[in-house]
Scaffold this motif. Structure first.
Motif, PDB file in Angstrom:
ATOM      1  N   VAL A 214       0.840  -1.206   0.000  1.00 24.56           N
ATOM      2  CA  VAL A 214       0.000   0.000   0.000  1.00 24.56           C
ATOM      3  C   VAL A 214       0.871   1.251   0.000  1.00 24.56           C
ATOM      4  CG1 VAL A 214      -1.692   1.325   1.322  1.00 24.56           C
ATOM      5  CG2 VAL A 214      -1.969  -1.147   1.067  1.00 24.56           C
ATOM      6  N   ASP A 215       1.928   1.242   0.799  1.00 22.33           N
ATOM      7  CA  ASP A 215       2.840   2.391   0.829  1.00 22.33           C
ATOM      8  C   ASP A 215       3.402   2.689  -0.556  1.00 22.33           C
ATOM      9  OD1 ASP A 215       2.471   2.535   3.569  1.00 22.33           O
ATOM     10  OD2 ASP A 215       4.395   1.608   4.074  1.00 22.33           O
ATOM     11  N   GLY A 216       3.675   1.631  -1.322  1.00 23.40           N
ATOM     12  CA  GLY A 216       4.286   1.812  -2.640  1.00 23.40           C
ATOM     13  C   GLY A 216       3.434   2.607  -3.606  1.00 23.40           C
ATOM     14  N   TYR A 217       2.131   2.596  -3.404  1.00 24.11           N
ATOM     15  CA  TYR A 217       1.245   3.332  -4.306  1.00 24.11           C
ATOM     16  C   TYR A 217       1.301   4.844  -4.084  1.00 24.11           C
ATOM     17  CZ  TYR A 217      -0.696  -1.311  -5.211  1.00 24.11           C
ATOM     18  OH  TYR A 217      -0.850  -2.622  -5.558  1.00 24.11           O
ATOM     19  N   ALA A 218       1.973   5.278  -3.028  1.00 29.82           N
ATOM     20  CA  ALA A 218       2.080   6.716  -2.758  1.00 29.82           C
ATOM     21  C   ALA A 218       2.800   7.461  -3.874  1.00 29.82           C
ATOM     22  CB  ALA A 218       2.794   6.951  -1.420  1.00 29.82           C
ATOM     23  N   THR A 219       3.631   6.775  -4.625  1.00 36.03           N
ATOM     24  CA  THR A 219       4.296   7.416  -5.762  1.00 36.03           C
ATOM     25  C   THR A 219       3.269   7.979  -6.744  1.00 36.03           C
ATOM     26  OG1 THR A 219       6.320   6.084  -5.605  1.00 36.03           O
ATOM     27  CG2 THR A 219       5.782   6.979  -7.770  1.00 36.03           C
ATOM     28  N   GLN A 250      -7.435   1.398  -0.257  1.00 34.34           N
ATOM     29  CA  GLN A 250      -6.929   1.864   1.040  1.00 34.34           C
ATOM     30  C   GLN A 250      -5.924   2.986   0.856  1.00 34.34           C
ATOM     31  OE1 GLN A 250      -4.504  -0.848   3.263  1.00 34.34           O
ATOM     32  NE2 GLN A 250      -4.340   0.519   5.024  1.00 34.34           N
ATOM     33  N   SER A 251      -5.058   2.866  -0.136  1.00 33.12           N
ATOM     34  CA  SER A 251      -4.059   3.918  -0.345  1.00 33.12           C
ATOM     35  C   SER A 251      -4.733   5.227  -0.753  1.00 33.12           C
ATOM     36  CB  SER A 251      -3.033   3.493  -1.400  1.00 33.12           C
ATOM     37  OG  SER A 251      -3.523   3.624  -2.716  1.00 33.12           O
ATOM     38  N   VAL A 252      -5.801   5.135  -1.556  1.00 31.25           N
ATOM     39  CA  VAL A 252      -6.540   6.337  -1.962  1.00 31.25           C
ATOM     40  C   VAL A 252      -7.206   6.987  -0.757  1.00 31.25           C
ATOM     41  CG1 VAL A 252      -8.426   7.206  -3.401  1.00 31.25           C
ATOM     42  CG2 VAL A 252      -6.871   5.474  -4.309  1.00 31.25           C
ATOM     43  N   VAL A 265     -14.183   9.765  -1.279  1.00 25.35           N
ATOM     44  CA  VAL A 265     -13.637   8.606  -1.990  1.00 25.35           C
ATOM     45  C   VAL A 265     -14.761   7.612  -2.216  1.00 25.35           C
ATOM     46  CG1 VAL A 265     -12.024   6.676  -1.936  1.00 25.35           C
ATOM     47  CG2 VAL A 265     -11.317   8.908  -1.037  1.00 25.35           C
ATOM     48  N   VAL A 266     -14.997   7.279  -3.475  1.00 24.02           N
ATOM     49  CA  VAL A 266     -15.993   6.281  -3.864  1.00 24.02           C
ATOM     50  C   VAL A 266     -15.258   5.070  -4.417  1.00 24.02           C
ATOM     51  CG1 VAL A 266     -17.840   5.760  -5.515  1.00 24.02           C
ATOM     52  CG2 VAL A 266     -17.828   7.946  -4.289  1.00 24.02           C
ATOM     53  N   THR A 267     -15.721   3.887  -4.059  1.00 22.91           N
ATOM     54  CA  THR A 267     -15.116   2.663  -4.581  1.00 22.91           C
ATOM     55  C   THR A 267     -16.059   2.011  -5.580  1.00 22.91           C
ATOM     56  OG1 THR A 267     -15.988   1.428  -2.689  1.00 22.91           O
ATOM     57  CG2 THR A 267     -13.708   2.204  -2.558  1.00 22.91           C
TER      58      THR A 267
END
Length: 386
Positions: A214-219, A250-252, A265-267
């Motif tokens: 999940v942290d990796g998606y912060a890029t 979760q990252s969003v 935030v909508v999923t």
């Protein structure tokens, strides 16, 4: 208009079939979302060191914005991330890298090459499972590091997708069952062989690597923040993210609710695998029985335990779309310069559904960000009878 306002869902291991509305305003939404928005300062430097590393485009859709009566609609196009047709390698590479660093004693400031050398010295091999893009991302990361990867897949995965995994150098093992069955087979393989288990979903006793994923998606979030500032000087009003096990969503939630409580935030999920919506409805994680869908990357039956607290408190609404809706929006995006696959088009299908149901207020100052998480791929064209 969509064919129906409801869909059917069956809990895994139970005979009851429930009929649900295809839009759910989250009853557990909280103004106080617990998030960990801290980013390892080495993350973005790590990703910039990758072959074919470059910022993916944020594409504006002014005609759509005018049609919906809102200020701006942007699509983050992840159809080519580090040479792969999906965003998944952002999380997979960071999860693998951090796990190898921990096992070999390297700092997170180490290079990809240093981590690969340490992994080979320690005879580290990777094992994972996938419904598509995740496994290819793990296999590509393993190839960059010069180590072996074994990927388990369900029997429903088409041969073309399996071949793409093999093209990355992975060994592919087919499980006679669903995605959840492939998880069980992967865990068993890790326990018997000692291979490093790399997953983007979590359960009791397995949580650290999925957190790094999940942290990796912060890029990607850092890119979008910068791109929005350059394009319109505004934060999003609404972000729509697709859901498989929930790591990406979760990252969003963590990023945008950490920025401002005013950002919704909508999923969006496939009606074949509505695990998050059903869990939100029941206010607890509920595994569901999955079916077949062209949205392969979202075809997961159980929400990750790591993701659940953030999603339960931070998702404003959950939307279910069907294959035909996803397909129609694939075509729309392709006609407007976005090379999306069905999972990538699902957020646009959700946005249209919100508009059709009168749940998207006209607002000429609003900024909507849709995350197109995969590039175009071949799939069986759905029909209205599907």
């Amino acid at each position: 208009m969509s064919r129906t306002d409801t869909f059917k869902v069956k809990h895994l291991g139970r005979d009851d079939v429930f009929e649900r509305p295809d839009i759910l305003i989250n009853p557990s939404l909280s103004k106080f979302v617990t998030t960990d928005a801290s980013i390892d300062p080495n993350l973005i430097t790590f990703h910039r060191s990758f072959p074919e590393s470059k910022t993916t485009p944020l594409i504006e859709l002014p005609e759509l914005a005018q049609e919906l009566g809102i200020g701006h609609v942007y699509v983050k196009d992840e159809s080519l991330r580090f040479g792969l047709p999906s965003f998944k390698i952002l999380g997979a590479s960071w999860g693998v890298f951090r796990a190898i660093c921990e096992r070999t004693g390297l700092a997170s400031s180490a290079s990809l090459e240093e981590a690969g050398h340490a992994a080979r010295d320690a005879n580290i091999k990777l094992v994972s499972c996938t419904d598509g893009n995740w496994g290819r991302a793990v296999a590509r990361t393993a190839k960059y590091m010069g180590i072996e990867a074994t990927i388990f897949v369900s029997r429903t995965m088409d041969e073309a997708t399996r071949q793409k995994l093999r093209s990355e150098g992975a060994t592919v093992n087919v499980v006679n069952g669903s995605y959840d069955d492939s998880i069980a087979a992967t865990v068993k393989e890790s326990e018997s062989s000692g291979a490093l288990l790399v997953m983007d979903t979590s359960w009791e006793g397995y949580s650290q690597i999925p957190r790094w994923v999940v942290d990796g998606y912060a890029t990607m979030h850092a890119e979008v923040d910068r791109q929005l500032e350059e394009a319109c000087g505004k934060e999003p009003s609404l972000c729509i993210a697709s859901v498989g096990v929930g790591s990406w969503a979760q990252s969003v939630v963590s990023h945008y609710t950490g920025h401002s409580s005013d950002i919704k935030v909508v999923t969006v999920e496939s009606e074949a695998a509505p695990c998050l919506m059903e869990s939100l409805h029941n206010k607890k994680i509920v595994p569901v029985e999955t079916g077949s869908t062209i949205m392969d990357g979202m075809n997961c039956g159980t929400v990750s335990t790591n993701c659940w607290p953030s999603l339960k408190s931070g998702v404003y609404a959950s939307v279910i779309v069907n294959d035909l809706e996803a397909h129609h929006n694939v075509l729309y995006l392709q006609d407007h310069g976005v090379n999306a696959g069905p999972c990538g088009a699902a957020p646009l299908a959700a946005l249209r559904k919100l508009h059709e149901r009168g749940m998207l207020q006209e607002d000429h100052d609003a900024v909507v960000v849709l995350f197109s998480t995969e590039g175009h791929r071949d799939y069986i064209l759905p029909t209205s009878e599907d």
